[in-house]
Design a protein around this motif. Structure first.
Motif, PDB file in Angstrom:
ATOM      1  N   ALA A  50       0.839  -1.203   0.000  1.00  0.00           N
ATOM      2  CA  ALA A  50       0.000   0.000   0.000  1.00  0.00           C
ATOM      3  C   ALA A  50       0.873   1.252   0.000  1.00  0.00           C
ATOM      4  O   ALA A  50       1.960   1.263   0.577  1.00  0.00           O
ATOM      5  CB  ALA A  50      -0.906  -0.006   1.218  1.00  0.00           C
ATOM      6  N   PRO A  51       0.401   2.306  -0.652  1.00  0.00           N
ATOM      7  CA  PRO A  51       1.181   3.552  -0.659  1.00  0.00           C
ATOM      8  C   PRO A  51       1.247   4.175   0.734  1.00  0.00           C
ATOM      9  O   PRO A  51       0.314   4.025   1.531  1.00  0.00           O
ATOM     10  CB  PRO A  51       0.415   4.457  -1.622  1.00  0.00           C
ATOM     11  CG  PRO A  51      -0.933   3.864  -1.769  1.00  0.00           C
ATOM     12  CD  PRO A  51      -0.831   2.415  -1.409  1.00  0.00           C
ATOM     13  N   THR A  52       2.334   4.868   0.976  1.00  0.00           N
ATOM     14  CA  THR A  52       2.481   5.561   2.256  1.00  0.00           C
ATOM     15  C   THR A  52       1.602   6.807   2.244  1.00  0.00           C
ATOM     16  O   THR A  52       1.111   7.233   1.191  1.00  0.00           O
ATOM     17  CB  THR A  52       3.941   5.979   2.487  1.00  0.00           C
ATOM     18  OG1 THR A  52       4.293   6.950   1.490  1.00  0.00           O
ATOM     19  CG2 THR A  52       4.891   4.789   2.422  1.00  0.00           C
ATOM     20  N   ASP A  53       1.434   7.417   3.402  1.00  0.00           N
ATOM     21  CA  ASP A  53       0.669   8.666   3.477  1.00  0.00           C
ATOM     22  C   ASP A  53       1.296   9.748   2.605  1.00  0.00           C
ATOM     23  O   ASP A  53       0.595  10.505   1.941  1.00  0.00           O
ATOM     24  CB  ASP A  53       0.560   9.150   4.930  1.00  0.00           C
ATOM     25  CG  ASP A  53      -0.408   8.313   5.755  1.00  0.00           C
ATOM     26  OD1 ASP A  53      -1.272   7.635   5.148  1.00  0.00           O
ATOM     27  OD2 ASP A  53      -0.313   8.354   6.988  1.00  0.00           O
ATOM     28  N   ALA A  54       2.620   9.810   2.584  1.00  0.00           N
ATOM     29  CA  ALA A  54       3.311  10.815   1.778  1.00  0.00           C
ATOM     30  C   ALA A  54       3.069  10.566   0.285  1.00  0.00           C
ATOM     31  O   ALA A  54       2.845  11.513  -0.477  1.00  0.00           O
ATOM     32  CB  ALA A  54       4.808  10.800   2.071  1.00  0.00           C
ATOM     33  N   GLN A  55       3.098   9.298  -0.129  1.00  0.00           N
ATOM     34  CA  GLN A  55       2.834   8.970  -1.529  1.00  0.00           C
ATOM     35  C   GLN A  55       1.395   9.312  -1.909  1.00  0.00           C
ATOM     36  O   GLN A  55       1.137   9.853  -2.987  1.00  0.00           O
ATOM     37  CB  GLN A  55       3.101   7.490  -1.792  1.00  0.00           C
ATOM     38  CG  GLN A  55       4.560   7.122  -1.753  1.00  0.00           C
ATOM     39  CD  GLN A  55       4.774   5.625  -1.774  1.00  0.00           C
ATOM     40  OE1 GLN A  55       4.004   4.854  -1.200  1.00  0.00           O
ATOM     41  NE2 GLN A  55       5.838   5.200  -2.427  1.00  0.00           N
ATOM     42  N   ARG A  56       0.485   8.999  -1.037  1.00  0.00           N
ATOM     43  CA  ARG A  56      -0.931   9.291  -1.278  1.00  0.00           C
ATOM     44  C   ARG A  56      -1.154  10.801  -1.391  1.00  0.00           C
ATOM     45  O   ARG A  56      -1.852  11.277  -2.278  1.00  0.00           O
ATOM     46  CB  ARG A  56      -1.774   8.690  -0.145  1.00  0.00           C
ATOM     47  CG  ARG A  56      -3.205   8.441  -0.493  1.00  0.00           C
ATOM     48  CD  ARG A  56      -3.992   7.670   0.567  1.00  0.00           C
ATOM     49  NE  ARG A  56      -3.343   7.268   1.791  1.00  0.00           N
ATOM     50  CZ  ARG A  56      -2.778   6.065   2.009  1.00  0.00           C
ATOM     51  NH1 ARG A  56      -2.775   5.159   1.065  1.00  0.00           N
ATOM     52  NH2 ARG A  56      -2.227   5.792   3.161  1.00  0.00           N
ATOM     53  N   LYS A  57      -0.515  11.562  -0.503  1.00  0.00           N
ATOM     54  CA  LYS A  57      -0.636  13.016  -0.519  1.00  0.00           C
ATOM     55  C   LYS A  57      -0.053  13.595  -1.812  1.00  0.00           C
ATOM     56  O   LYS A  57      -0.655  14.468  -2.438  1.00  0.00           O
ATOM     57  CB  LYS A  57       0.077  13.614   0.702  1.00  0.00           C
ATOM     58  CG  LYS A  57      -0.042  15.107   0.814  1.00  0.00           C
ATOM     59  CD  LYS A  57       0.643  15.623   2.067  1.00  0.00           C
ATOM     60  CE  LYS A  57       0.573  17.139   2.116  1.00  0.00           C
ATOM     61  NZ  LYS A  57       1.267  17.699   3.272  1.00  0.00           N
ATOM     62  N   ALA A  58       1.102  13.082  -2.224  1.00  0.00           N
ATOM     63  CA  ALA A  58       1.739  13.555  -3.453  1.00  0.00           C
ATOM     64  C   ALA A  58       0.881  13.222  -4.667  1.00  0.00           C
ATOM     65  O   ALA A  58       0.717  14.059  -5.572  1.00  0.00           O
ATOM     66  CB  ALA A  58       3.123  12.941  -3.599  1.00  0.00           C
ATOM     67  N   ARG A  59       0.311  12.022  -4.713  1.00  0.00           N
ATOM     68  CA  ARG A  59      -0.553  11.631  -5.826  1.00  0.00           C
ATOM     69  C   ARG A  59      -1.784  12.521  -5.891  1.00  0.00           C
ATOM     70  O   ARG A  59      -2.161  13.015  -6.954  1.00  0.00           O
ATOM     71  CB  ARG A  59      -0.976  10.170  -5.690  1.00  0.00           C
ATOM     72  CG  ARG A  59      -1.858   9.703  -6.862  1.00  0.00           C
ATOM     73  CD  ARG A  59      -2.544   8.387  -6.607  1.00  0.00           C
ATOM     74  NE  ARG A  59      -3.507   8.572  -5.533  1.00  0.00           N
ATOM     75  CZ  ARG A  59      -3.716   7.707  -4.546  1.00  0.00           C
ATOM     76  NH1 ARG A  59      -3.022   6.601  -4.468  1.00  0.00           N
ATOM     77  NH2 ARG A  59      -4.626   7.947  -3.623  1.00  0.00           N
ATOM     78  N   ASN A  60      -2.415  12.754  -4.748  1.00  0.00           N
ATOM     79  CA  ASN A  60      -3.615  13.596  -4.711  1.00  0.00           C
ATOM     80  C   ASN A  60      -3.310  15.029  -5.144  1.00  0.00           C
ATOM     81  O   ASN A  60      -4.101  15.653  -5.841  1.00  0.00           O
ATOM     82  CB  ASN A  60      -4.255  13.562  -3.325  1.00  0.00           C
ATOM     83  CG  ASN A  60      -4.879  12.229  -3.013  1.00  0.00           C
ATOM     84  OD1 ASN A  60      -5.151  11.418  -3.903  1.00  0.00           O
ATOM     85  ND2 ASN A  60      -5.112  11.968  -1.738  1.00  0.00           N
ATOM     86  N   LYS A  61      -2.147  15.539  -4.745  1.00  0.00           N
ATOM     87  CA  LYS A  61      -1.740  16.886  -5.145  1.00  0.00           C
ATOM     88  C   LYS A  61      -1.537  16.944  -6.652  1.00  0.00           C
ATOM     89  O   LYS A  61      -2.013  17.863  -7.318  1.00  0.00           O
ATOM     90  CB  LYS A  61      -0.449  17.281  -4.420  1.00  0.00           C
ATOM     91  CG  LYS A  61       0.042  18.677  -4.765  1.00  0.00           C
ATOM     92  CD  LYS A  61       1.303  19.027  -3.981  1.00  0.00           C
ATOM     93  CE  LYS A  61       1.712  20.449  -4.241  1.00  0.00           C
ATOM     94  NZ  LYS A  61       2.883  20.590  -5.060  1.00  0.00           N
TER      95      LYS A  61
END
Length: 63
Positions: A2-13
């Motif tokens: 699963a993606p990390t919180d930082a990866q998820r945040k970067a993807r959403n941005k």
């Protein structure tokens, strides 16, 4: 994995800055036909739909 919180945040941005969402509805059975055609052409369903739309726009400009 699963993606990390930082990866998820970067993807959403990135998604918020770079793309828009367009939902379409198709008759029952068409979704799988469209997906199969896209796969046979070696592209994603999204890439196929975008290409088809752009080709139609170019064709319609000539009318």
């Amino acid at each position: 994995m699963a993606p990390t919180d930082a990866q998820r945040k970067a993807r959403n941005k990135w998604l918020a800055e770079k793309v828009e969402t367009l939902n379409i509805r198709v008759p029952k059975g068409e979704k799988s036909r469209i997906q199969a055609h896209a796969a046979a052409c070696g592209e994603s369903t999204n890439a196929f739909v975008c290409r088809a739309i752009n080709e139609a726009i170019q064709r319609d400009k000539k009318l």
